[in-house]
Structure formats: structure tokens, C-alpha cells
Design an enzyme around this catalytic site. Sequence first.
Site, PDB file in Angstrom:
ATOM      1  N   HIS A  99       7.840  33.151  -0.860  1.00  0.00           N
ATOM      2  CA  HIS A  99       7.050  34.318  -1.301  1.00  0.00           C
ATOM      3  C   HIS A  99       6.645  35.143  -0.095  1.00  0.00           C
ATOM      4  O   HIS A  99       6.168  34.614   0.903  1.00  0.00           O
ATOM      5  CB  HIS A  99       5.808  33.880  -2.084  1.00  0.00           C
TER       6      HIS A  99
HETATM    7  P1  AMP Z   1       0.820  30.644   1.304  1.00  0.00           P
HETATM    8  O1  AMP Z   1       1.591  29.529   0.630  1.00  0.00           O
HETATM    9  O2  AMP Z   1      -0.116  30.156   2.364  1.00  0.00           O
HETATM   10  O3  AMP Z   1       1.734  31.738   1.806  1.00  0.00           O
HETATM   11  O4  AMP Z   1      -0.104  31.338   0.227  1.00  0.00           O
HETATM   12  C1  AMP Z   1       0.025  31.115  -1.145  1.00  0.00           C
HETATM   13  C2  AMP Z   1      -0.677  32.240  -1.896  1.00  0.00           C
HETATM   14  O5  AMP Z   1      -0.545  31.968  -3.283  1.00  0.00           O
HETATM   15  C3  AMP Z   1      -2.162  32.378  -1.607  1.00  0.00           C
HETATM   16  O6  AMP Z   1      -2.427  33.729  -1.222  1.00  0.00           O
HETATM   17  C4  AMP Z   1      -2.852  32.008  -2.940  1.00  0.00           C
HETATM   18  O7  AMP Z   1      -4.002  32.785  -3.188  1.00  0.00           O
HETATM   19  C5  AMP Z   1      -1.753  32.286  -3.960  1.00  0.00           C
HETATM   20  N1  AMP Z   1      -1.766  31.457  -5.159  1.00  0.00           N
HETATM   21  C6  AMP Z   1      -2.120  30.155  -5.264  1.00  0.00           C
HETATM   22  N2  AMP Z   1      -1.870  29.715  -6.510  1.00  0.00           N
HETATM   23  C7  AMP Z   1      -1.345  30.753  -7.200  1.00  0.00           C
HETATM   24  C8  AMP Z   1      -0.865  30.932  -8.530  1.00  0.00           C
HETATM   25  N3  AMP Z   1      -0.862  29.926  -9.410  1.00  0.00           N
HETATM   26  N4  AMP Z   1      -0.410  32.145  -8.893  1.00  0.00           N
HETATM   27  C9  AMP Z   1      -0.406  33.183  -8.014  1.00  0.00           C
HETATM   28  N5  AMP Z   1      -0.833  33.079  -6.744  1.00  0.00           N
HETATM   29  C10 AMP Z   1      -1.286  31.890  -6.343  1.00  0.00           C
END
Ligand code: AMP
Length: 187
Positions: A99
Site C-alpha cells: 500500500h
Molecule cells: P503501514 O503498514 O505502517 O504502512 O500503515 C498501515 C496503515 O493502514 C495505517 O495508516 C493504518 O491507519 C491503516 N489501517 C489499519 N487498519 C486498516 C484497515 N482495516 N483499513 C484501512 N486502513 C487501515
Amino acid sequence: MAKNSGHWSQGLLASMNDTNAVVDSDDTVVIIKDKYPKALFHFLVMPRQKIPYLKSVTTNDLALLEYIQKKGEEIAQRANTELKFRFGYHAVPSMSHLHMHVISQDFNSPCLKTKKHWNSFTTEYFVDSKDVIQQIKLKGIFSPDIHEMNELLKRDLRCHVCNKGFSTISSLKAHIVMHDVTVLRDS
Ligand code: AMP
Ligand code: ZN
């Protein structure tokens, strides 16, 4: 059911199918709203292709990474043309499924609560998409020093605009609202 598919780290895959979370999609990518946004505008651009992490990406995926960046720039433009945005990846992501973050630089959000949150978006822990692409072009893979990256998360709090130091996240947040982070007026 695949092993670990209900684990929190797999939550992005669930959100890709959640109509309330999805803001745009096509045959190649799905764009969702970050569930815990760390700024006024915070989206995640994800490929439909199953790529768990950036470290799984190879030179074969460069066109896909370029496309993810292009779609991120488009969604930022559509969301708000005045705020500054960054487009990039956490060097050591916590969530599975590749992502790219699309995040406005106001960092004005109640979900931004900790030093770790702040440092993950404002230090070199946050790697711009164009730099990830460049690194993969040069080295074939993206391979940050994980220890070095995790140390960045512990760094003292500093304003991302003027570099002033702060001892608490609340004092830093009270400070950053004073800065103009629009494209038109200060760039
Ligand atoms: P990272 O893996 O550190 O790049 O960040 C993961 C991102 O996903 C963070 O900004 C979280 O706020 C977001 N996040 C966590 N769980 C979910 C979810 N179920 N749906 C959408 N975003 C999410
Ligand atoms: Zn400042």
C-alpha cells in the site's frame, strides 16, 4: 480460509472489499480511505495483484509502482488541490498487502497520537514513492536497514516544516496548525 486472514495485519484486504472504504478502483488498483487517518486526507493505494510487502517487489513490478503513484497523485488532486501531499511507503510496514500512502501534510487528525505515528510520516521512515522506484531500478529490490528505520521512530519530535523540537505530541500538534501547508501560498 487462508492462514492468518483474520489477523489485524490483514485488515487492508478486508477494506479493499468495503464499499464505505473504497474511494476509487480500476482493474489494477483499489484506493481506500485510511481507517485511522493521520491527516485531513489520507488514502492508501493498493494493487489488486497479491503483493504482500514492498520487499516482495522486483524490477518486474516497476510499471505497477509508477501506476500506483500516478493514481495517488490523481486522488490527491481530486480531494484537495491546495494542500501539500506526499506519496510514499513506510520503510517497515505494519500491515500486509502493498500500500502506498497518499497523505496531506497538515497532520491535523485525532488519530495521530504518538511519537511513532509522527516519526513514521515525517522522518526517512516514510520513503517517497519516486525514491522507492529509483532504488528498485538501481538495486533490483527495496531493502532498508530495519534496525536503522526502527530507531527513527524513537527520534525526538520535530516539526516537519520548521524543524523546531517538542517534548510532547500535544505541544507539537498545537504548533503545526500554525503552519501553512498549502501548495499555493508557501511553495
Ligand atoms: P503501514 O503498514 O505502517 O504502512 O500503515 C498501515 C496503515 O493502514 C495505517 O495508516 C493504518 O491507519 C491503516 N489501517 C489499519 N487498519 C486498516 C484497515 N482495516 N483499513 C484501512 N486502513 C487501515
Ligand atoms: Zn514548525
